[in-house]
Design a protein around this motif. Structure first.
Motif, PDB file in Angstrom:
ATOM      1  N   VAL A  16      -9.673  14.148  23.444  1.00 57.36           N
ATOM      2  CA  VAL A  16     -10.040  13.631  22.127  1.00 57.36           C
ATOM      3  C   VAL A  16     -10.500  12.204  22.284  1.00 57.36           C
ATOM      4  CG1 VAL A  16      -9.194  13.049  19.838  1.00 57.36           C
ATOM      5  CG2 VAL A  16      -8.380  15.099  20.970  1.00 57.36           C
ATOM      6  N   ALA A  17     -11.653  11.866  21.771  1.00 53.90           N
ATOM      7  CA  ALA A  17     -12.248  10.547  21.959  1.00 53.90           C
ATOM      8  C   ALA A  17     -12.437   9.846  20.645  1.00 53.90           C
ATOM      9  CB  ALA A  17     -13.601  10.670  22.674  1.00 53.90           C
ATOM     10  N   ALA A  18     -12.613   8.523  20.748  1.00 53.70           N
ATOM     11  CA  ALA A  18     -12.761   7.739  19.520  1.00 53.70           C
ATOM     12  C   ALA A  18     -14.003   8.129  18.751  1.00 53.70           C
ATOM     13  CB  ALA A  18     -12.822   6.261  19.881  1.00 53.70           C
ATOM     14  N   ALA A  21     -13.262  11.085  16.725  1.00 55.48           N
ATOM     15  CA  ALA A  21     -12.363  10.725  15.633  1.00 55.48           C
ATOM     16  C   ALA A  21     -13.125  10.069  14.505  1.00 55.48           C
ATOM     17  CB  ALA A  21     -11.277   9.788  16.152  1.00 55.48           C
ATOM     18  N   GLU A 155      -1.438   4.594  19.932  1.00 56.10           N
ATOM     19  CA  GLU A 155      -2.750   4.561  20.581  1.00 56.10           C
ATOM     20  C   GLU A 155      -3.084   3.126  20.935  1.00 56.10           C
ATOM     21  OE1 GLU A 155      -5.649   7.218  18.161  1.00 56.10           O
ATOM     22  OE2 GLU A 155      -3.975   6.785  16.821  1.00 56.10           O
ATOM     23  N   LEU A 293     -11.718   1.149  14.933  1.00 56.18           N
ATOM     24  CA  LEU A 293     -10.988   2.305  15.438  1.00 56.18           C
ATOM     25  C   LEU A 293      -9.490   2.186  15.180  1.00 56.18           C
ATOM     26  CD1 LEU A 293     -12.808   2.928  18.842  1.00 56.18           C
ATOM     27  CD2 LEU A 293     -13.092   4.176  16.694  1.00 56.18           C
ATOM     28  N   SER A 297      -7.886   5.065  13.056  1.00 59.56           N
ATOM     29  CA  SER A 297      -6.939   5.930  13.752  1.00 59.56           C
ATOM     30  C   SER A 297      -5.663   6.131  12.930  1.00 59.56           C
ATOM     31  CB  SER A 297      -6.577   5.335  15.117  1.00 59.56           C
ATOM     32  OG  SER A 297      -5.793   4.160  14.975  1.00 59.56           O
ATOM     33  N   ASN A 306      -3.994  13.465  13.689  1.00 57.73           N
ATOM     34  CA  ASN A 306      -4.820  13.247  14.882  1.00 57.73           C
ATOM     35  C   ASN A 306      -4.455  11.935  15.566  1.00 57.73           C
ATOM     36  OD1 ASN A 306      -7.539  14.322  12.853  1.00 57.73           O
ATOM     37  ND2 ASN A 306      -6.507  15.572  14.372  1.00 57.73           N
ATOM     38  N   TYR A 307      -4.580  11.923  16.889  1.00 59.49           N
ATOM     39  CA  TYR A 307      -4.596  10.645  17.585  1.00 59.49           C
ATOM     40  C   TYR A 307      -5.390  10.773  18.873  1.00 59.49           C
ATOM     41  CZ  TYR A 307      -0.242  12.453  19.799  1.00 59.49           C
ATOM     42  OH  TYR A 307       0.715  13.209  20.423  1.00 59.49           O
ATOM     43  N   SER A 308      -6.083   9.698  19.209  1.00 61.43           N
ATOM     44  CA  SER A 308      -7.033   9.714  20.329  1.00 61.43           C
ATOM     45  C   SER A 308      -6.328   9.496  21.663  1.00 61.43           C
ATOM     46  CB  SER A 308      -8.093   8.626  20.126  1.00 61.43           C
ATOM     47  OG  SER A 308      -8.803   8.831  18.930  1.00 61.43           O
ATOM     48  N   VAL A 315      -8.278   4.120  24.563  1.00 64.25           N
ATOM     49  CA  VAL A 315      -9.696   4.271  24.260  1.00 64.25           C
ATOM     50  C   VAL A 315     -10.369   2.950  24.630  1.00 64.25           C
ATOM     51  CG1 VAL A 315     -11.414   4.660  22.458  1.00 64.25           C
ATOM     52  CG2 VAL A 315      -9.244   5.914  22.405  1.00 64.25           C
TER      53      VAL A 315
END
Length: 339
Positions: A16-18, A21, A155, A293, A297, A306-308, A315
Motif C-alpha cells: 500500500v503506497a501513499a 491512499a 505511519e 500525507l 493518513s 487504512n494505513y500505508s 513512506v
C-alpha cells in the motif's frame, strides 16, 4: 498503540503506497441518505471533498521561529484538511520539552489524531505513550524515521536522512569539491546530524561540521563568514535548510571566498538561487507532501482503517535533486508553494 497487536488484527498489504491512499480520498465518501444531504454529499464528492463526520487533527512540529520550511509542510496539511473535512490545529516549538507539552495539550483536548515530528525522539517517548493510552492514533513526519516504529506510531512520511546525506556526498564528488563545511543549525537534532554523517560517509574529500545558532540568522552569517576566513581551503558550504543556504551565500561574499553553496531543502527564494547560480543544487524532501500525507493518513485510518506501508515501512518523500537541469520546472510548483 500496540504495534504488534495492530499488525495481527489488520494485516494490510505491504505494498500500500501513499499515492494510492491519496487517490482513494479524491472521490470523497457520499452519504446514502436522501434529500438535501444526498445532494450535498454528491456535490462534495464531485468537488473531491469528503462527506464524513468532522474530525480534529493536531499537527505538532519542532519549527523554529522564522523557518519558512514549515510553511510548506503546513500548506500541504491544510490542503488535506480542507479535502477531508478535518479541523487542523497547528502548533510548534523547537524545544523538545515544550513540543512534548504541546502533544499533551492535544491529548487533553481529545483530538482524533496527532501528526508529530520527532527531531528529539527521546523527549517524546512518555507523551506518546499517553497518546496510546488515550487511543489516539499518531503518525510521524519529517523527523524520526529511525524511531517511529519503536515509539508506536502508526505511519511515517519523510525521507531517510542518512540516504539523503549519502546522495549529496556522492553528488559533491562530481563537482570537484575537496573540503566542505557541513553547517548544523540545531544541536541535538538527530535528523540534521544524520544528514552530515551521510555526507561524510560518501564524500571523498574532507568534511568539517560547523554548528551555528539557527534561531539567530545574523549570528549564522557571521559564524560561517568567520569559518571561511579562518580556513580558505573550504570550497563548498553545505547547509541543512534553505534559509541557511541563502545566508551562506552572503557569508561567502563577506569572506571574499570562492566557496560554492549546496543545501538540503527548498523554498521559493532558494529555487531562484539555483536558477541564478548562487546555489549549486538542493536536495528536496517535498515538505508539502509530508504535511498532506500525514493529515490524509489519519483521515484514512479513522474512516477506512487504512494505513500505508503495512505499518512497517515508511513512506519516503525524498531525496530528489534540484539543479540547473530541472530547476525551471520545479520553479513552477515552488511559486505555488507546493515544492
Amino acid at each position: 498503540m500496540d504495534r504488534s497487536s495492530r499488525s495481527r488484527s489488520r494485516r494490510p498489504a505491504p505494498w500500500v503506497a501513499a499515492a494510492a491512499a491519496a487517490a482513494l480520498t479524491l472521490t470523497g465518501c457520499a452519504s446514502s441518505h436522501g434529500g438535501k444531504k444526498a445532494e450535498e454529499a454528491a456535490a462534495n464528492a464531485a468537488a473531491g471533498k469528503a462527506d464524513t463526520p468532522r474530525m480534529t487533527v493536531a499537527l505538532i512540529t519542532h519549527q523554529a521561529p522564522g523557518d519558512t520550511f514549515w510553511d510548506t509542510v503546513r500548506k500541504g496539511a491544510e490542503a488535506a484538511a480542507a479535502k477531508d473535512n478535518v479541523k487542523l490545529v497547528y502548533s510548534a516549538d523547537p524545544n523538545a520539552g515544550n513540543q512534548a507539552n504541546l502533544v499533551q495539550n492535544a491529548i487533553d483536548q481529545k483530538v482524533d489524531g496527532i501528526a508529530v515530528t520527532l527531531a528529539k525522539p527521546d523527549a517524546m517517548k512518555n507523551v506518546l505513550t499517553k497518546a496510546e493510552g488515550a487511543d489516539i492514533p499518531v503518525v510521524g513526519l519529517n523527523s524520526g524515521l529511525s524511531d517511529w516504529k519503536n515509539l508506536g506510531l502508526l505511519e511515517f512520511f519523510g525521507q531517510d536522512e542518512n540516504v539523503a546525506g549519502e546522495a549529496l556526498g556522492k553528488k559533491l564528488n562530481t563537482t570537484g569539491a575537496k573540503r566542505i563545511a557541513c553547517v548544523i543549525q540545531e544541536q541535538g537534532n538527530v535528523g540534521l546530524t544524520q544528514r552530515c554523517d551521510g555526507v561524510r560517509k560518501t564524500f571523498k574529500g574532507d568534511t568539517q561540521t560547523l554548528y551555528v545558532n539557527g534561531t539567530d540568522m545574523p549570528s549564522v552569517r557571521s559564524t560561517i563568514t568567520a569559518k571561511l576566513k579562518q580556513d580558505s581551503s573550504i570550497d563548498t558550504v553545505v547547509t541543512l535548510g534553505a534559509p541557511f543556504a541563502l545566508t551562506a551565500v552572503q557569508s561567502v561574499a563577506d569572506a571574499g571566498s570562492k566557496a560554492k553553496v549546496a543545501t538540503f531543502d527548498l523554498n521559493k527564494e532558494l529555487v531562484k538561487g539555483v536558477q541564478n547560480g548562487g546555489i549549486e543544487f538542493a536536495v528536496d524532501q517535498q515538505p508539502y507532501l509530508q504535511g498532506y500525507l500525514a493529515v490524509d493518513s489519519l483521515w484514512l485510518y479513522k474512516n477506512n482503517g487504512n494505513y500505508s506501508g503495512g505499518g512497517e515501512q515508511p513512506v519516503l518523500t525524498g531525496p530528489a535533486f534540484v539543479d540547473k537541469s530541472n530547476v525551471d520546472k520545479v520553479a513552477e510548483y515552488a511559486a505555488k508553494g507546493t515544492r
